[in-house]
Design an enzyme around this catalytic site. Sequence first.
Site, PDB file in Angstrom:
ATOM      1  N   GLU A  94      39.423 110.663   3.094  1.00 14.90           N
ATOM      2  CA  GLU A  94      38.522 109.996   4.034  1.00 14.90           C
ATOM      3  C   GLU A  94      37.729 108.905   3.325  1.00 14.90           C
ATOM      4  OE1 GLU A  94      37.916 113.514   7.279  1.00 14.90           O
ATOM      5  OE2 GLU A  94      36.456 113.482   5.668  1.00 14.90           O
ATOM      6  N   CYS A 107      32.132 103.790   1.294  1.00 15.60           N
ATOM      7  CA  CYS A 107      32.163 104.957   0.415  1.00 15.60           C
ATOM      8  C   CYS A 107      33.628 105.365   0.281  1.00 15.60           C
ATOM      9  CB  CYS A 107      31.322 106.048   1.092  1.00 15.60           C
ATOM     10  SG  CYS A 107      31.251 107.586   0.201  1.00 15.60           S
ATOM     11  N   CYS A 114      38.760 117.918  -4.923  1.00 11.84           N
ATOM     12  CA  CYS A 114      37.983 117.822  -6.167  1.00 11.84           C
ATOM     13  C   CYS A 114      38.034 119.175  -6.866  1.00 11.84           C
ATOM     14  CB  CYS A 114      36.529 117.454  -5.874  1.00 11.84           C
ATOM     15  SG  CYS A 114      35.540 117.243  -7.381  1.00 11.84           S
ATOM     16  N   CYS A 118      31.577 122.348  -7.009  1.00 13.65           N
ATOM     17  CA  CYS A 118      30.150 122.474  -6.680  1.00 13.65           C
ATOM     18  C   CYS A 118      30.039 123.230  -5.347  1.00 13.65           C
ATOM     19  CB  CYS A 118      29.495 121.104  -6.577  1.00 13.65           C
ATOM     20  SG  CYS A 118      29.771 120.075  -8.032  1.00 13.65           S
ATOM     21  N   CYS A 121      29.275 121.611  -1.654  1.00 13.84           N
ATOM     22  CA  CYS A 121      30.021 120.407  -1.281  1.00 13.84           C
ATOM     23  C   CYS A 121      31.328 120.760  -0.574  1.00 13.84           C
ATOM     24  CB  CYS A 121      30.304 119.597  -2.551  1.00 13.84           C
ATOM     25  SG  CYS A 121      31.470 118.240  -2.317  1.00 13.84           S
ATOM     26  N   GLY A 165      36.236 113.561  -4.285  1.00 16.92           N
ATOM     27  CA  GLY A 165      36.704 113.511  -5.668  1.00 16.92           C
ATOM     28  C   GLY A 165      35.647 113.181  -6.692  1.00 16.92           C
ATOM     29  N   SER A 219      25.025 113.005 -10.294  1.00 15.68           N
ATOM     30  CA  SER A 219      24.626 114.100  -9.408  1.00 15.68           C
ATOM     31  C   SER A 219      23.912 115.154 -10.238  1.00 15.68           C
ATOM     32  CB  SER A 219      25.873 114.701  -8.754  1.00 15.68           C
ATOM     33  OG  SER A 219      26.437 113.756  -7.880  1.00 15.68           O
ATOM     34  N   LEU A 220      22.599 115.094 -10.273  1.00 14.89           N
ATOM     35  CA  LEU A 220      21.843 116.013 -11.134  1.00 14.89           C
ATOM     36  C   LEU A 220      21.593 117.340 -10.400  1.00 14.89           C
ATOM     37  CD1 LEU A 220      20.725 116.041 -13.998  1.00 14.89           C
ATOM     38  CD2 LEU A 220      18.542 115.243 -13.093  1.00 14.89           C
ATOM     39  N   HIS A 221      20.917 117.260  -9.287  1.00 15.81           N
ATOM     40  CA  HIS A 221      20.749 118.393  -8.358  1.00 15.81           C
ATOM     41  C   HIS A 221      19.918 119.572  -8.868  1.00 15.81           C
ATOM     42  CE1 HIS A 221      23.412 116.160  -5.918  1.00 15.81           C
ATOM     43  NE2 HIS A 221      24.537 116.557  -6.460  1.00 15.81           N
ATOM     44  N   CYS A 339      27.087 112.535   3.374  1.00 15.02           N
ATOM     45  CA  CYS A 339      27.359 112.942   1.984  1.00 15.02           C
ATOM     46  C   CYS A 339      27.781 114.398   1.930  1.00 15.02           C
ATOM     47  CB  CYS A 339      26.094 112.861   1.136  1.00 15.02           C
ATOM     48  SG  CYS A 339      25.462 111.240   0.939  1.00 15.02           S
TER      49      CYS A 339
HETATM   50  N1  SAH Z   1      31.980 113.729  -7.107  1.00 14.85           N
HETATM   51  C1  SAH Z   1      30.983 112.752  -7.276  1.00 14.85           C
HETATM   52  C2  SAH Z   1      30.873 111.787  -6.120  1.00 14.85           C
HETATM   53  C3  SAH Z   1      30.999 112.295  -4.720  1.00 14.85           C
HETATM   54  S1  SAH Z   1      29.760 112.986  -3.795  1.00 14.85           S
HETATM   55  C4  SAH Z   1      29.652 113.405  -7.521  1.00 14.85           C
HETATM   56  O1  SAH Z   1      29.527 114.591  -7.329  1.00 14.85           O
HETATM   57  O2  SAH Z   1      28.753 112.686  -7.954  1.00 14.85           O
HETATM   58  C5  SAH Z   1      28.370 111.946  -3.486  1.00 14.85           C
HETATM   59  C6  SAH Z   1      27.057 112.757  -3.515  1.00 14.85           C
HETATM   60  O3  SAH Z   1      26.934 113.691  -2.421  1.00 14.85           O
HETATM   61  C7  SAH Z   1      26.950 113.594  -4.779  1.00 14.85           C
HETATM   62  O4  SAH Z   1      25.668 113.474  -5.335  1.00 14.85           O
HETATM   63  C8  SAH Z   1      27.161 114.985  -4.247  1.00 14.85           C
HETATM   64  O5  SAH Z   1      26.648 115.961  -5.112  1.00 14.85           O
HETATM   65  C9  SAH Z   1      26.462 114.925  -2.919  1.00 14.85           C
HETATM   66  N2  SAH Z   1      26.792 116.036  -2.021  1.00 14.85           N
HETATM   67  C10 SAH Z   1      27.837 116.887  -2.110  1.00 14.85           C
HETATM   68  N3  SAH Z   1      27.803 117.789  -1.107  1.00 14.85           N
HETATM   69  C11 SAH Z   1      26.712 117.500  -0.368  1.00 14.85           C
HETATM   70  C12 SAH Z   1      26.150 118.050   0.831  1.00 14.85           C
HETATM   71  N4  SAH Z   1      26.740 119.062   1.455  1.00 14.85           N
HETATM   72  N5  SAH Z   1      25.029 117.482   1.324  1.00 14.85           N
HETATM   73  C13 SAH Z   1      24.458 116.414   0.700  1.00 14.85           C
HETATM   74  N6  SAH Z   1      24.946 115.847  -0.416  1.00 14.85           N
HETATM   75  C14 SAH Z   1      26.061 116.389  -0.948  1.00 14.85           C
HETATM   76 FE1  SF4 Z   2      33.382 117.255  -6.593  1.00 13.35          FE
HETATM   77 FE2  SF4 Z   2      31.200 115.723  -6.371  1.00 13.35          FE
HETATM   78 FE3  SF4 Z   2      31.758 117.611  -4.531  1.00 13.35          FE
HETATM   79 FE4  SF4 Z   2      30.967 118.341  -6.994  1.00 13.35          FE
HETATM   80  S1  SF4 Z   2      29.770 117.186  -5.468  1.00 13.35           S
HETATM   81  S2  SF4 Z   2      32.680 119.231  -5.833  1.00 13.35           S
HETATM   82  S3  SF4 Z   2      31.939 116.756  -8.235  1.00 13.35           S
HETATM   83  S4  SF4 Z   2      32.971 115.789  -4.946  1.00 13.35           S
END
Ligand code: SAH
Ligand code: SF4
Length: 364
Positions: A94, A107, A114, A118, A121, A165, A219-221, A339
């Site tokens: 997508e 985007c 992936c 995480c 996600c 990814g 992506s620190l989180h 996202c």
């Molecule tokens: N894989 C890469 C880029 C893709 S995701 C990464 O993880 O950085 C883009 C952003 O969306 C990342 O910061 C990811 O952690 C965040 N993300 C993933 N799942 C999410 C969700 N359910 N709600 C909000 N943000 C999310």
């Molecule tokens: Fe992959 Fe980014 Fe999703 Fe983590 S947040 S599973 S690295 S797409």
Amino acid sequence: MVPAINNIIGMPRHELEEMFVSMGEKPFHARQLMRWLYGRSVLELNDMTDLSLALRERLAGQVSFALPQVTGRQNAVDGVIKWQLEAGLGQAIEMVFIPEEGRGTLCVSSQVGCAMDCPFCATGQQGFNRNLEAAEIVGQVMLARSELGEGDESAITNVVFMGMGEPLANFSAVVRAADVLLDDLGFGLSRRRVTVSTSGLVPRIRRLAEQSRVALAVSLHAPNDELRDELVPINRRHPIAELLEACWQYVDATGTRNVTFEYVMLDGVNDKLVHARQLARLLAKYPAKVNLIPFNAFPGTEYRRSPADTVERFRKVLMDSGVMTMTRKTRGDDIAAACGQLAGRVNNRVRTSLRNKMIGDMLQ
Ligand code: SAH
Ligand code: SF4
């Protein structure tokens, strides 16, 4: 021997020049070809009238200009558009277009699924099938541009690798695609307008600093290793201190202004004031800015979105410590285009034991 047909979409200028030289032709044909492909969206050799007929005939046997097929399109109420593109074996990736005042962000996806796992996600929960090729990444931008038409309000001004990814796990295709996006004869985007987002593949961040000059988002989180080990499993290999060091090195080496840190706000998990203070301590005095992302739900998840006032209090702690912090607006959630909601269709081929080995291999 019949030469293999080479899909040259997404091939950087220097590689195209080498291709022409190896054919015994002049390297400047690379510029002509790129102008047709990216400047004028012409994908028919016959229409590339400043290439001689003889050269066009030679090329016809050696190159192709193939884009993925669009298999679906949804328009959200807020103007966001999500497309589904076929990715072979019945799978789909997508991409999402997000129009805003004065800019349009595309985007793009970098992998079919992936492997980073995480837990918050949707893509991560689908598993992993394969890397996309540079042609499939640049192809997304070309397709979006043609789907959007030529109007100013629909122009793509920014490209972010924030779709499906982990871009740095598909390093060479992503670097090559970014090269074409930045090239004046490609899409001519400035380096501030092409952002690679990573979950923190530290050796690859270091290599990216040597090979590209794109904007970096991480992506620190979580503000401590215990929590980040759980939310972003790659942290078990490359903990926060190592990751941040690589980020500051990236800024020094590439001259980018700062690194953007993404922080998804998960109710009761990582959104407490103590987390905000820890985060402020990590980032204050460094070239960092923070994007707080409201969690976007997807089927099967147990995480919940932090309330808006919690997010605002969190933001204030960071701002008061001098850390530039924005709260990202959730866009396109009525069509699952926000996202973390991109799921596509992925045939997972990675068992957990294999997944760990693969992540190890990716980091070599
Ligand atoms: N894989 C890469 C880029 C893709 S995701 C990464 O993880 O950085 C883009 C952003 O969306 C990342 O910061 C990811 O952690 C965040 N993300 C993933 N799942 C999410 C969700 N359910 N709600 C909000 N943000 C999310
Ligand atoms: Fe992959 Fe980014 Fe999703 Fe983590 S947040 S599973 S690295 S797409």
